[in-house]
Design a protein around this motif. Structure first.
Motif, PDB file in Angstrom:
ATOM      1  N   GLU A   1      -1.321  22.988  -3.738  1.00  0.00           N
ATOM      2  CA  GLU A   1      -1.488  21.774  -2.560  1.00  0.00           C
ATOM      3  C   GLU A   1      -2.862  21.840  -2.118  1.00  0.00           C
ATOM      4  O   GLU A   1      -3.377  22.939  -1.796  1.00  0.00           O
ATOM      5  CB  GLU A   1      -0.406  22.199  -1.285  1.00  0.00           C
ATOM      6  CG  GLU A   1      -0.529  21.018  -0.289  1.00  0.00           C
ATOM      7  CD  GLU A   1       0.677  21.243   0.910  1.00  0.00           C
ATOM      8  OE1 GLU A   1       0.741  20.319   1.377  1.00  0.00           O
ATOM      9  OE2 GLU A   1       1.157  22.295   0.591  1.00  0.00           O
ATOM     10  N   PHE A   2      -3.301  20.472  -2.134  1.00  0.00           N
ATOM     11  CA  PHE A   2      -4.753  20.472  -1.402  1.00  0.00           C
ATOM     12  C   PHE A   2      -4.974  19.480  -0.517  1.00  0.00           C
ATOM     13  O   PHE A   2      -4.123  18.311  -0.584  1.00  0.00           O
ATOM     14  CB  PHE A   2      -5.654  19.951  -2.634  1.00  0.00           C
ATOM     15  CG  PHE A   2      -5.655  20.583  -3.974  1.00  0.00           C
ATOM     16  CD1 PHE A   2      -6.664  21.765  -4.266  1.00  0.00           C
ATOM     17  CD2 PHE A   2      -4.827  20.558  -4.982  1.00  0.00           C
ATOM     18  CE1 PHE A   2      -6.517  22.421  -5.039  1.00  0.00           C
ATOM     19  CE2 PHE A   2      -4.772  21.290  -6.080  1.00  0.00           C
ATOM     20  CZ  PHE A   2      -5.732  22.232  -6.264  1.00  0.00           C
ATOM     21  N   MET A   3      -5.649  19.742   0.589  1.00  0.00           N
ATOM     22  CA  MET A   3      -5.430  18.750   1.777  1.00  0.00           C
ATOM     23  C   MET A   3      -6.387  18.146   1.582  1.00  0.00           C
ATOM     24  O   MET A   3      -7.554  18.061   0.877  1.00  0.00           O
ATOM     25  CB  MET A   3      -5.864  19.768   3.082  1.00  0.00           C
ATOM     26  CG  MET A   3      -5.030  20.917   3.367  1.00  0.00           C
ATOM     27  SD  MET A   3      -3.143  20.568   3.516  1.00  0.00           S
ATOM     28  CE  MET A   3      -3.251  19.681   4.827  1.00  0.00           C
TER      29      MET A   3
ATOM     30  N   HIS B   1       2.536  16.188  -8.538  1.00  0.00           N
ATOM     31  CA  HIS B   1       3.585  16.716  -8.169  1.00  0.00           C
ATOM     32  C   HIS B   1       4.224  15.720  -6.941  1.00  0.00           C
ATOM     33  O   HIS B   1       5.464  15.044  -6.997  1.00  0.00           O
ATOM     34  CB  HIS B   1       3.969  17.916  -7.902  1.00  0.00           C
ATOM     35  CG  HIS B   1       5.369  18.494  -7.388  1.00  0.00           C
ATOM     36  ND1 HIS B   1       6.501  18.342  -8.558  1.00  0.00           N
ATOM     37  CD2 HIS B   1       5.738  18.876  -6.272  1.00  0.00           C
ATOM     38  CE1 HIS B   1       7.428  18.820  -7.657  1.00  0.00           C
ATOM     39  NE2 HIS B   1       7.069  19.040  -6.506  1.00  0.00           N
ATOM     40  N   LYS B   2       3.407  15.728  -5.860  1.00  0.00           N
ATOM     41  CA  LYS B   2       3.854  14.827  -4.699  1.00  0.00           C
ATOM     42  C   LYS B   2       2.336  14.224  -3.845  1.00  0.00           C
ATOM     43  O   LYS B   2       1.526  15.159  -4.078  1.00  0.00           O
ATOM     44  CB  LYS B   2       4.586  15.831  -3.821  1.00  0.00           C
ATOM     45  CG  LYS B   2       4.923  15.037  -2.534  1.00  0.00           C
ATOM     46  CD  LYS B   2       5.823  16.125  -1.555  1.00  0.00           C
ATOM     47  CE  LYS B   2       6.168  15.386  -0.267  1.00  0.00           C
ATOM     48  NZ  LYS B   2       6.994  16.511   0.573  1.00  0.00           N
ATOM     49  N   VAL B   3       2.479  13.189  -3.416  1.00  0.00           N
ATOM     50  CA  VAL B   3       1.289  12.672  -2.646  1.00  0.00           C
ATOM     51  C   VAL B   3       1.880  12.258  -1.304  1.00  0.00           C
ATOM     52  O   VAL B   3       2.902  11.737  -1.078  1.00  0.00           O
ATOM     53  CB  VAL B   3       0.875  11.470  -3.225  1.00  0.00           C
ATOM     54  CG1 VAL B   3      -0.395  10.999  -2.457  1.00  0.00           C
ATOM     55  CG2 VAL B   3       0.490  11.713  -4.649  1.00  0.00           C
ATOM     56  N   SER B   4       1.175  12.805  -0.316  1.00  0.00           N
ATOM     57  CA  SER B   4       1.522  12.408   1.320  1.00  0.00           C
ATOM     58  C   SER B   4       0.221  12.157   1.999  1.00  0.00           C
ATOM     59  O   SER B   4      -0.614  11.839   1.297  1.00  0.00           O
ATOM     60  CB  SER B   4       2.135  13.521   1.840  1.00  0.00           C
ATOM     61  OG  SER B   4       1.150  14.554   2.010  1.00  0.00           O
TER      62      SER B   4
ATOM     63  N   GLN C   1       0.781  -1.378  -0.014  1.00  0.00           N
ATOM     64  CA  GLN C   1       0.050  -0.213  -0.055  1.00  0.00           C
ATOM     65  C   GLN C   1       0.698   0.969  -0.291  1.00  0.00           C
ATOM     66  O   GLN C   1       0.264   2.461  -0.530  1.00  0.00           O
ATOM     67  CB  GLN C   1      -0.866  -0.021   1.144  1.00  0.00           C
ATOM     68  CG  GLN C   1      -1.905  -1.017   1.122  1.00  0.00           C
ATOM     69  CD  GLN C   1      -3.088  -1.095   2.473  1.00  0.00           C
ATOM     70  OE1 GLN C   1      -2.445  -0.202   3.266  1.00  0.00           O
ATOM     71  NE2 GLN C   1      -4.112  -1.678   2.323  1.00  0.00           N
ATOM     72  N   ASN C   2       1.964   1.220   0.437  1.00  0.00           N
ATOM     73  CA  ASN C   2       2.816   2.326   0.391  1.00  0.00           C
ATOM     74  C   ASN C   2       3.806   2.518  -0.306  1.00  0.00           C
ATOM     75  O   ASN C   2       5.071   2.813  -0.372  1.00  0.00           O
ATOM     76  CB  ASN C   2       3.673   2.322   2.043  1.00  0.00           C
ATOM     77  CG  ASN C   2       2.603   2.645   3.063  1.00  0.00           C
ATOM     78  OD1 ASN C   2       1.640   3.076   2.844  1.00  0.00           O
ATOM     79  ND2 ASN C   2       3.049   2.076   4.056  1.00  0.00           N
ATOM     80  N   VAL C   3       3.337   2.345  -1.613  1.00  0.00           N
ATOM     81  CA  VAL C   3       4.213   2.585  -3.070  1.00  0.00           C
ATOM     82  C   VAL C   3       4.364   4.047  -3.359  1.00  0.00           C
ATOM     83  O   VAL C   3       3.075   4.707  -3.450  1.00  0.00           O
ATOM     84  CB  VAL C   3       3.765   1.718  -4.221  1.00  0.00           C
ATOM     85  CG1 VAL C   3       4.484   2.052  -5.122  1.00  0.00           C
ATOM     86  CG2 VAL C   3       3.781   0.222  -3.739  1.00  0.00           C
TER      87      VAL C   3
ATOM     88  N   LEU D   1      -0.121  19.296  -6.696  1.00  0.00           N
ATOM     89  CA  LEU D   1      -0.359  19.322  -8.195  1.00  0.00           C
ATOM     90  C   LEU D   1       0.592  20.443  -8.982  1.00  0.00           C
ATOM     91  O   LEU D   1       0.939  21.550  -8.107  1.00  0.00           O
ATOM     92  CB  LEU D   1      -1.743  19.504  -8.775  1.00  0.00           C
ATOM     93  CG  LEU D   1      -2.690  18.446  -8.453  1.00  0.00           C
ATOM     94  CD1 LEU D   1      -4.130  18.821  -8.869  1.00  0.00           C
ATOM     95  CD2 LEU D   1      -2.561  17.079  -8.697  1.00  0.00           C
ATOM     96  N   PHE D   2       1.169  20.106 -10.272  1.00  0.00           N
ATOM     97  CA  PHE D   2       1.910  21.226 -10.808  1.00  0.00           C
ATOM     98  C   PHE D   2       1.507  21.433 -12.047  1.00  0.00           C
ATOM     99  O   PHE D   2       1.212  20.574 -13.020  1.00  0.00           O
ATOM    100  CB  PHE D   2       3.579  20.315 -10.959  1.00  0.00           C
ATOM    101  CG  PHE D   2       4.486  21.433 -11.733  1.00  0.00           C
ATOM    102  CD1 PHE D   2       5.164  22.303 -10.932  1.00  0.00           C
ATOM    103  CD2 PHE D   2       4.758  21.059 -13.010  1.00  0.00           C
ATOM    104  CE1 PHE D   2       6.140  23.084 -11.428  1.00  0.00           C
ATOM    105  CE2 PHE D   2       5.780  22.046 -13.538  1.00  0.00           C
ATOM    106  CZ  PHE D   2       6.420  22.717 -12.789  1.00  0.00           C
ATOM    107  N   ARG D   3       1.428  22.881 -12.484  1.00  0.00           N
ATOM    108  CA  ARG D   3       0.766  22.962 -13.615  1.00  0.00           C
ATOM    109  C   ARG D   3       1.368  24.731 -13.973  1.00  0.00           C
ATOM    110  O   ARG D   3       1.130  25.487 -13.013  1.00  0.00           O
ATOM    111  CB  ARG D   3      -0.679  23.361 -13.515  1.00  0.00           C
ATOM    112  CG  ARG D   3      -1.502  23.623 -14.932  1.00  0.00           C
ATOM    113  CD  ARG D   3      -2.864  23.330 -14.911  1.00  0.00           C
ATOM    114  NE  ARG D   3      -3.526  23.546 -16.138  1.00  0.00           N
ATOM    115  CZ  ARG D   3      -4.359  24.331 -16.411  1.00  0.00           C
ATOM    116  NH1 ARG D   3      -5.056  24.859 -15.278  1.00  0.00           N
ATOM    117  NH2 ARG D   3      -5.000  24.447 -17.575  1.00  0.00           N
TER     118      ARG D   3
END
Length: 109
Positions: A62-64, A45-48, A19-21, A54-56
């Motif tokens: 950044e979205f919570m 761009h990055k997922v936490s 699951q943590n890929v 997201l990059f545009r």
């Protein structure tokens, strides 16, 4: 027969991950809030655990996680159904041909 089923199962299970890929693809997504209004779009761009970046157009947004209602990919739902159906039909056709009675195959050839 056992060998064919084992081979198909082995091939189907080769892409199973934990699951943590990390997200390797920077695919295009659209982000919608809880009311269904689009609040952002761009490449991942990055997922936490708590946010999605997201990059545009040279900017990072950044979205919570609490604010995200739905995430849609570039593809529509119908495309995903079509790809899944085609993959399943191909797999079952291969298994069906491999397990068919050789006398019945003479009629096809």
């Amino acid at each position: 027969m056992k060998h064919v089923i084992f081979a198909v199962t082995l091939i189907a299970c080769m892409n199973i991950h934990a699951q943590n890929v990390k997200v390797k693809s920077n695919g295009f997504v659209r982000v919608y809030n809880l009311q269904g209004k689009k609040i952002g779009k761009g490449k991942i761009h990055k997922v936490s655990e708590t946010s999605l970046q997201l990059f545009r157009h040279g900017e990072t947004m950044e979205f919570m996680v609490d604010d995200i209602g739905r995430i849609k990919t570039k593809r529509s739902g119908g495309n995903n159904v079509l790809v899944g159906a085609a993959t399943g039909a191909t797999a079952f056709a291969i298994v069906g041909i491999a397990t068919a009675d050789p006398r019945c195959l003479d009629l096809w050839l």
